[in-house]
Design a protein around this motif. Structure first.
Motif, PDB file in Angstrom:
ATOM      1  N   PHE A  99      14.258  23.213   1.921  1.00 46.18           N
ATOM      2  CA  PHE A  99      13.024  23.967   1.701  1.00 46.18           C
ATOM      3  C   PHE A  99      11.932  23.045   1.146  1.00 46.18           C
ATOM      4  CE2 PHE A  99      10.403  26.343  -1.373  1.00 46.18           C
ATOM      5  CZ  PHE A  99       9.750  27.189  -0.480  1.00 46.18           C
ATOM      6  N   ARG A 100      12.298  22.197   0.203  1.00 45.28           N
ATOM      7  CA  ARG A 100      11.320  21.296  -0.420  1.00 45.28           C
ATOM      8  C   ARG A 100      10.733  20.328   0.597  1.00 45.28           C
ATOM      9  NH1 ARG A 100      14.182  18.986  -4.992  1.00 45.28           N
ATOM     10  NH2 ARG A 100      15.039  17.534  -3.483  1.00 45.28           N
ATOM     11  N   LEU A 133       8.433  22.270   2.834  1.00 45.86           N
ATOM     12  CA  LEU A 133       7.222  22.658   2.095  1.00 45.86           C
ATOM     13  C   LEU A 133       6.266  21.474   1.973  1.00 45.86           C
ATOM     14  CD1 LEU A 133       5.791  24.867   0.375  1.00 45.86           C
ATOM     15  CD2 LEU A 133       6.951  23.909  -1.602  1.00 45.86           C
ATOM     16  N   TRP A 159       0.280  21.476  -9.097  1.00 46.47           N
ATOM     17  CA  TRP A 159       1.650  21.583  -9.586  1.00 46.47           C
ATOM     18  C   TRP A 159       2.083  20.289 -10.261  1.00 46.47           C
ATOM     19  CZ3 TRP A 159       3.932  26.148  -9.770  1.00 46.47           C
ATOM     20  CH2 TRP A 159       3.417  27.166  -8.949  1.00 46.47           C
ATOM     21  N   LEU A 160       2.304  20.405 -11.542  1.00 48.44           N
ATOM     22  CA  LEU A 160       2.818  19.256 -12.290  1.00 48.44           C
ATOM     23  C   LEU A 160       3.857  19.777 -13.272  1.00 48.44           C
ATOM     24  CD1 LEU A 160      -0.340  17.142 -13.135  1.00 48.44           C
ATOM     25  CD2 LEU A 160       1.597  16.431 -11.756  1.00 48.44           C
ATOM     26  N   PRO A 161       4.900  19.013 -13.510  1.00 47.22           N
ATOM     27  CA  PRO A 161       5.888  19.496 -14.472  1.00 47.22           C
ATOM     28  C   PRO A 161       5.253  19.620 -15.853  1.00 47.22           C
ATOM     29  CG  PRO A 161       6.327  17.231 -13.847  1.00 47.22           C
ATOM     30  CD  PRO A 161       5.234  17.710 -12.966  1.00 47.22           C
ATOM     31  N   TYR A 182      10.174   9.024  -0.511  1.00 48.94           N
ATOM     32  CA  TYR A 182       9.586   9.092  -1.859  1.00 48.94           C
ATOM     33  C   TYR A 182       9.636  10.480  -2.504  1.00 48.94           C
ATOM     34  CZ  TYR A 182       8.137   4.383  -1.025  1.00 48.94           C
ATOM     35  OH  TYR A 182       8.167   3.036  -0.760  1.00 48.94           O
ATOM     36  N   VAL A 183       9.982  11.507  -1.745  1.00 52.85           N
ATOM     37  CA  VAL A 183      10.162  12.824  -2.371  1.00 52.85           C
ATOM     38  C   VAL A 183      11.649  13.163  -2.424  1.00 52.85           C
ATOM     39  CG1 VAL A 183       9.671  15.293  -2.185  1.00 52.85           C
ATOM     40  CG2 VAL A 183       7.891  13.643  -1.677  1.00 52.85           C
ATOM     41  N   ARG A 204       6.115  12.998  -6.588  1.00 54.54           N
ATOM     42  CA  ARG A 204       7.470  13.560  -6.438  1.00 54.54           C
ATOM     43  C   ARG A 204       7.689  14.714  -7.421  1.00 54.54           C
ATOM     44  NH1 ARG A 204      10.141   9.079  -6.225  1.00 54.54           N
ATOM     45  NH2 ARG A 204      10.445   8.805  -8.446  1.00 54.54           N
ATOM     46  N   SER A 205       7.288  14.490  -8.653  1.00 54.03           N
ATOM     47  CA  SER A 205       7.453  15.546  -9.676  1.00 54.03           C
ATOM     48  C   SER A 205       6.658  16.783  -9.302  1.00 54.03           C
ATOM     49  CB  SER A 205       6.973  15.045 -11.036  1.00 54.03           C
ATOM     50  OG  SER A 205       7.624  13.875 -11.380  1.00 54.03           O
ATOM     51  N   SER A 206       5.454  16.553  -8.790  1.00 52.91           N
ATOM     52  CA  SER A 206       4.589  17.676  -8.410  1.00 52.91           C
ATOM     53  C   SER A 206       5.221  18.492  -7.281  1.00 52.91           C
ATOM     54  CB  SER A 206       3.224  17.122  -7.977  1.00 52.91           C
ATOM     55  OG  SER A 206       2.454  18.127  -7.408  1.00 52.91           O
ATOM     56  N   VAL A 207       5.718  17.787  -6.257  1.00 50.98           N
ATOM     57  CA  VAL A 207       6.334  18.492  -5.123  1.00 50.98           C
ATOM     58  C   VAL A 207       7.571  19.251  -5.592  1.00 50.98           C
ATOM     59  CG1 VAL A 207       7.472  18.198  -2.892  1.00 50.98           C
ATOM     60  CG2 VAL A 207       5.436  16.873  -3.411  1.00 50.98           C
ATOM     61  N   HIS A 208       8.367  18.633  -6.465  1.00 46.32           N
ATOM     62  CA  HIS A 208       9.575  19.297  -6.965  1.00 46.32           C
ATOM     63  C   HIS A 208       9.201  20.555  -7.746  1.00 46.32           C
ATOM     64  CE1 HIS A 208      12.956  16.196  -6.372  1.00 46.32           C
ATOM     65  NE2 HIS A 208      11.936  15.818  -5.639  1.00 46.32           N
ATOM     66  N   ALA A 209       8.177  20.445  -8.580  1.00 47.75           N
ATOM     67  CA  ALA A 209       7.765  21.604  -9.393  1.00 47.75           C
ATOM     68  C   ALA A 209       7.258  22.729  -8.500  1.00 47.75           C
ATOM     69  CB  ALA A 209       6.668  21.171 -10.376  1.00 47.75           C
ATOM     70  N   TRP A 210       6.464  22.366  -7.533  1.00 46.11           N
ATOM     71  CA  TRP A 210       5.900  23.378  -6.618  1.00 46.11           C
ATOM     72  C   TRP A 210       7.034  24.060  -5.836  1.00 46.11           C
ATOM     73  CZ3 TRP A 210       2.796  22.106  -1.541  1.00 46.11           C
ATOM     74  CH2 TRP A 210       2.268  23.300  -1.029  1.00 46.11           C
ATOM     75  N   SER A 211       7.965  23.231  -5.334  1.00 42.73           N
ATOM     76  CA  SER A 211       9.066  23.759  -4.542  1.00 42.73           C
ATOM     77  C   SER A 211       9.942  24.708  -5.360  1.00 42.73           C
ATOM     78  CB  SER A 211       9.891  22.587  -4.018  1.00 42.73           C
ATOM     79  OG  SER A 211      11.091  23.030  -3.467  1.00 42.73           O
TER      80      SER A 211
END
Lengths: 198, 140
Positions: free
Chosen positions: A42-43, A46, A119-121, A159-160, B23-30
């Protein structure tokens, strides 16, 4: 006569039982695969499509296709690599269909780059660091949007999803050399976006 | 220090940091998108609306094509009947014309035959004419 009949009956009954057991084991295996890898597929979709609904739909299709072909999976690559390959093909089909149906009013739910960069942690960083990180992420998204389909796929897998080159080569059906070349070009564009345009 | 200064100072480090943030941003969004509540009602309604529209369009096309075929067939039948009527009329006219021509021909032949005097009776006919002339003179 009676004994031989019993033996034959037992023999014929064993085969369906074994088949059923094998099917049950396969079903359990597939359930584990779905539970373990669904978020990753999914990631990836997306990040490729920037469309939550479409990513969900293609993820469902990916696992449906995987379920239908689970019997033919021989384990030559990891299950995740195999699933990634299915997802990449589905994504290609989607873009091809959209190009073919250019006359139709297709609904586009892709989020824009600003929204994707939000979106950022929620971490330990300060407000300034958050702002800086958001700016960097926005620029990377911008350069990713400008990559070719193949470059984008390779870049995101590296990279993801943090896949290594051999896995990317297996998932995309390209040679490792070609993967390296695509990755190098993609990185060059990202670097130019980060260091060039302001 | 701005982002520009930081990247110019250490481009590779900045790139690595940017990729890490990405990468962190995509992970958080996902993760957020993956765990969101899902609604399927509007999609179903949309599909049913499309299905109904497709059915209506299909029915209209079928009805149109059937009507066209029936109309074409009816038109052809009418054309064939009109052609048959015209042929019959022409045939009747031709027959009438032939009949009239035959009657005229016979009448012409009769009159010609009745007027002509056979050559053997020609001297007798002249005598009759002369006698008639004498009688008229004496009477005068």
């Amino acid at each position: 006569m009676k004994t031989s009949t019993k033996v034959m009956a037992a023999g014929t009954a064993l085969e369906p039982m074994a088949t059923a057991a094998a099917e049950e084991i396969a079903a359990q295996d597939f359930t584990c695969v779905v539970q373990n890898h669904r978020p990753q597929i999914f990631r990836f979709l997306l990040a490729s499509l920037r469309d939550v609904d479409l990513a969900e739909t293609l993820t469902q299709e990916c696992f449906l296709k995987a379920h239908r072909n689970w019997g033919s999976f021989r384990g030559e690559s990891s299950a995740l690599t195999w699933l990634m390959r299915i997802a990449i093909n589905l994504q290609k089909d989607h873009w091809r269909n959209r190009r073919m149906q250019f006359w139709r009013h297709t609904q586009n739910n892709s989020v824009d780059l600003d929204e994707a960069s939000e979106w950022l942690p929620s971490g330990e960083s300060s407000a300034e660091q958050q702002l800086l990180a958001r700016e960097q992420v926005k620029r990377v998204w911008k350069s990713v949007a400008g990559l070719s389909e193949r470059q984008r796929t390779v870049f995101l897998l590296r990279y993801v999803e943090e896949r290594d080159l051999s896995e990317i080569a297996q998932a995309t059906g390209l040679s490792e050399g070609t993967v390296k070349a695509h990755l190098s070009r993609a990185l060059g564009k990202v670097r130019a976006e980060l260091g060039g345009k302001r | 220090m701005s982002l520009r200064d930081r990247i110019e100072d250490a481009p590779d480090a900045a790139l690595e940091q940017a990729l890490k943030n990405f990468r962190s941003s995509v992970h958080a969004w996902s993760e957020a998108a993956y765990s969101r509540p899902r609604t399927a009602v509007s999609v179903v309604r949309h599909r049913s609306w499309r299905l109904a529209a497709s059915c209506a369009l299909g029915c209209a096309l079928v009805a149109g094509s059937v009507t066209g075929v029936v109309h074409e067939r009816h038109h052809r039948q009418e054309m064939a009947m009109a052609a048959a009527r015209a042929a019959e009329h022409e045939r009747q006219v031709a027959a009438e014309r032939a009949r009239v021509e035959d009657e005229d021909l016979l009448a012409t032949v009769d009159s010609d035959v009745s007027r002509e005097v056979p050559s053997a009776l020609e001297p007798l006919a002249q005598l009759m004419v002369e006698d008639e002339a004498k009688v008229s003179n004496t009477s005068k």
